[in-house]
Design an enzyme around this catalytic site. Structure first.
Site, PDB file in Angstrom:
ATOM      1  N   GLU A  45       0.833  -1.208   0.000  1.00  0.00           N
ATOM      2  CA  GLU A  45       0.000   0.000   0.000  1.00  0.00           C
ATOM      3  C   GLU A  45       0.867   1.257   0.000  1.00  0.00           C
ATOM      4  OE1 GLU A  45      -4.090  -1.360   2.095  1.00  0.00           O
ATOM      5  OE2 GLU A  45      -2.540  -0.753   3.481  1.00  0.00           O
ATOM      6  N   CYS A  58       3.493   8.494   1.561  1.00  0.00           N
ATOM      7  CA  CYS A  58       4.041   7.490   2.473  1.00  0.00           C
ATOM      8  C   CYS A  58       4.263   6.213   1.671  1.00  0.00           C
ATOM      9  CB  CYS A  58       3.047   7.276   3.614  1.00  0.00           C
ATOM     10  SG  CYS A  58       3.610   6.080   4.812  1.00  0.00           S
ATOM     11  N   CYS A  78       6.185  -7.364   6.998  1.00  0.00           N
ATOM     12  CA  CYS A  78       7.286  -6.855   7.823  1.00  0.00           C
ATOM     13  C   CYS A  78       7.699  -7.942   8.793  1.00  0.00           C
ATOM     14  CB  CYS A  78       6.822  -5.612   8.595  1.00  0.00           C
ATOM     15  SG  CYS A  78       8.172  -4.757   9.410  1.00  0.00           S
ATOM     16  N   CYS A 115       5.922  -4.930  15.382  1.00  0.00           N
ATOM     17  CA  CYS A 115       5.651  -3.889  16.368  1.00  0.00           C
ATOM     18  C   CYS A 115       4.182  -4.045  16.781  1.00  0.00           C
ATOM     19  CB  CYS A 115       5.887  -2.501  15.777  1.00  0.00           C
ATOM     20  SG  CYS A 115       7.583  -2.287  15.222  1.00  0.00           S
ATOM     21  N   CYS A 149       1.151  -1.965  15.459  1.00  0.00           N
ATOM     22  CA  CYS A 149       1.129  -1.749  14.009  1.00  0.00           C
ATOM     23  C   CYS A 149       0.440  -2.905  13.299  1.00  0.00           C
ATOM     24  CB  CYS A 149       2.568  -1.598  13.508  1.00  0.00           C
ATOM     25  SG  CYS A 149       2.680  -1.581  11.724  1.00  0.00           S
ATOM     26  N   GLY A 166       6.750  -2.102   6.089  1.00  0.00           N
ATOM     27  CA  GLY A 166       8.114  -2.619   6.072  1.00  0.00           C
ATOM     28  C   GLY A 166       9.122  -1.765   6.812  1.00  0.00           C
ATOM     29  N   GLU A 167      10.288  -2.370   7.064  1.00  0.00           N
ATOM     30  CA  GLU A 167      11.410  -1.673   7.710  1.00  0.00           C
ATOM     31  C   GLU A 167      12.426  -1.353   6.604  1.00  0.00           C
ATOM     32  OE1 GLU A 167      12.786  -0.376  10.717  1.00  0.00           O
ATOM     33  OE2 GLU A 167      14.303   0.013   9.189  1.00  0.00           O
ATOM     34  N   SER A 215      12.162   6.294   7.902  1.00  0.00           N
ATOM     35  CA  SER A 215      11.785   5.954   9.270  1.00  0.00           C
ATOM     36  C   SER A 215      12.227   4.536   9.596  1.00  0.00           C
ATOM     37  CB  SER A 215      10.262   6.064   9.397  1.00  0.00           C
ATOM     38  OG  SER A 215       9.853   5.599  10.650  1.00  0.00           O
ATOM     39  N   SER A 226      11.242   5.209  15.224  1.00  0.00           N
ATOM     40  CA  SER A 226      10.047   4.771  15.954  1.00  0.00           C
ATOM     41  C   SER A 226      10.473   4.425  17.373  1.00  0.00           C
ATOM     42  CB  SER A 226       9.444   3.529  15.297  1.00  0.00           C
ATOM     43  OG  SER A 226       8.967   3.849  14.028  1.00  0.00           O
ATOM     44  N   LEU A 227      10.383   5.376  18.260  1.00  0.00           N
ATOM     45  CA  LEU A 227      10.869   5.145  19.627  1.00  0.00           C
ATOM     46  C   LEU A 227       9.757   4.518  20.478  1.00  0.00           C
ATOM     47  CD1 LEU A 227      13.360   5.526  21.407  1.00  0.00           C
ATOM     48  CD2 LEU A 227      12.400   7.695  22.151  1.00  0.00           C
ATOM     49  N   HIS A 228       8.687   5.228  20.668  1.00  0.00           N
ATOM     50  CA  HIS A 228       7.437   4.725  21.265  1.00  0.00           C
ATOM     51  C   HIS A 228       7.497   4.342  22.738  1.00  0.00           C
ATOM     52  CE1 HIS A 228       6.007   4.917  17.253  1.00  0.00           C
ATOM     53  NE2 HIS A 228       6.613   3.837  16.839  1.00  0.00           N
ATOM     54  N   ASN A 233      -3.794   4.763  16.288  1.00  0.00           N
ATOM     55  CA  ASN A 233      -4.846   4.528  15.306  1.00  0.00           C
ATOM     56  C   ASN A 233      -5.295   3.078  15.404  1.00  0.00           C
ATOM     57  OD1 ASN A 233      -4.806   7.146  13.944  1.00  0.00           O
ATOM     58  ND2 ASN A 233      -2.730   6.565  13.356  1.00  0.00           N
ATOM     59  N   CYS A 279      -1.315   6.077  10.247  1.00  0.00           N
ATOM     60  CA  CYS A 279      -0.067   5.481  10.692  1.00  0.00           C
ATOM     61  C   CYS A 279      -0.314   4.181  11.462  1.00  0.00           C
ATOM     62  CB  CYS A 279       0.631   6.493  11.593  1.00  0.00           C
ATOM     63  SG  CYS A 279       2.237   5.978  12.071  1.00  0.00           S
TER      64      CYS A 279
END
Ligand code: SF4
Length: 409
Positions: free
Chosen positions: A115, A128, A135, A139, A142, A206-207, A238, A260-262, A339, A382
């Site tokens: 996507e 984006c 992936c 996470c 996600c 994906g990373e 990212s 992406s710390l979170h 989200n 996101c």
């Protein structure tokens, strides 16, 4: 390239050519286009000239049909058509959110789906872009992380997303190049002014640092001055924290970095971003401090998803500030209200909590805007991306089994 450790990137299968036996020129370097032409039979001088012309048509004009490349001799165009194509991903579905966000479900030549999302704002338009189908990283906040990794996208498939977005937005210049040198064609040249697509974020599925070479190849094309010509300042990569690749990303690609710390403690980040078990917070922040090109004018963005009662306390905000100061990071924090997606294990923090968290960081002199959720109604926001044709990853199945076990016992 091989990245050591237990969570390795996996490239699965060979991607078939979109045009059958014809070579897709999208995604090749300039030198690659020249070499392909020479291999097909042009002499070195002709290959060099044609490569320059074709490059300009593909990336500056968005042309996909060799017949429309009017400064290439008429007799040569069928020869090119027989041997090459200028490919695009297939659009399986295009959705428009009521806030103007657009999401496309795309298919590669082998039918794999991924996507991309376009987010228009008053002063910019951000695309984006995905780097993988699925992936490996799981996470927990996600939706993409519930997919297994199917394969890496190629440079052509990555840059193809940008080309397709330009097509869909009608953003290719319309000038006439017939019979002339491209440099004479003022009508066909455009600048960033008035364009809808102004920024790119490698934040889709994906990373990207687990698909380094293809992402690098694609972004080099996107930045090439005689083509899409997007400045590196308008591109953000990212990562969830693939520490060994971060310095190379800075040196060899040179775009802005988002992380992406979170979470600010090992316990919580291990849960939310499992890659943390491999590359911990300290190691990650050291790599950020050493990121080439980061300074106060080009700050590193720390993405922080706001999860109710998980990572959103005042103490978490203070610890975040402390860490940023300890490592002297030129940083800004992007607060992302969570989200939701079907089956998600978290809830979003309340708006008051998000505001209080943001204020604490602002008060310490660090910018911490709250990102307005975009495209939630079409699952384009996101952390919500997931193509339909997938089954859960092994890690996901293990997790479900462990949770069932825990519930029983
Ligand atoms: S946040 Fe990014 S790295 Fe993590 S699972 Fe989702 S797509 Fe993968």
């Amino acid at each position: 390239m091989q990245i050591p450790g237990h969570i390795d990137p996996v490239t699965t299968g060979t991607v078939p050519l979109r045009g059958g036996n014809r070579v897709d020129l999208v995604g090749l370097t300039r030198e690659g286009v020249r070499a392909a032409l020479e291999e097909a039979g042009l002499d070195a001088k002709a290959a060099k000239l044609r490569a320059k012309q074709i490059w300009h048509w593909i990336y500056h004009r968005g042309v996909t049909d060799f017949d429309a490349m009017t400064d290439i001799a008429k007799a040569m165009r069928p020869w090119l058509t027989e041997r090459f194509i200028v490919g695009r991903p297939t659009v399986r579905e295009a959705q428009l959110s009521n806030d103007g966000t657009r999401k496309w479900l795309l298919a590669a030549a082998d039918g794999q789906e991924y996507e991309m999302v376009f987010i228009p704002d008053a002063d910019r338009g951000t695309l984006c872009v995905s780097s993988q189908v699925g992936c490996t990283l799981n996470c927990r906040f996600c939706h993409t992380g519930t997919m297994r990794l199917v394969r890496n996208l190629t440079a052509g498939e990555i840059v193809g997303q940008v080309l397709l977005a330009r097509d869909a937005l009608g953003e290719w210049p319309k000038g006439n190049m017939a019979g002339g040198d491209q440099d004479d064609d003022e009508a066909g040249h455009y600048t960033a002014d008035g364009r809808m697509l102004t920024n790119i974020v490698m934040m889709g599925m994906g990373e990207p640092l687990y698909n380094f070479d293809e992402v690098k190849g694609a972004l080099k094309i996107v930045m090439d001055g005689d083509g899409l010509a997007l400045s590196k300042r308008r591109i953000t990569l990212s990562t969830s924290g693939v520490v060994p690749m971060m310095a190379r990303a800075g040196e060899e690609i040179g775009v802005n970095l988002a992380v992406s710390l979170h979470a600010v403690s090992k316990e919580i980040r291990d849960e939310i971003v499992p890659l943390n078990r491999k590359y911990g917070i300290e190691e990650l922040l050291e790599a950020c401090a050493a990121y080439p090109g980061a300074n106060n004018a080009r700050r590193i963005t720390f993405e922080y998803v706001m999860l109710k009662d998980k990572n959103d306390s005042d103490a978490d905000a203070r610890e975040l500030v402390r860490l940023i100061k300890q490592y002297r990071l030129p940083a800004k924090v992007n607060l992302i209200p969570f989200n939701p997606w079907p089956g998600a294990p978290y809830e979003c923090s309340s708006p008051e909590r998000v505001r209080a968290f943001s204020n604490l960081i602002f008060e310490a002199g660090i910018s911490a805007p709250v990102r307005t959720p975009r495209g939630r109604d079409i699952m384009a926001a996101c952390g919500q991306l997931k193509s339909a044709a997938t089954r859960p990853s092994r890690a996901e199945l293990d997790r479900i089994a462990a949770e069932k076990q825990a519930a029983l016992g």
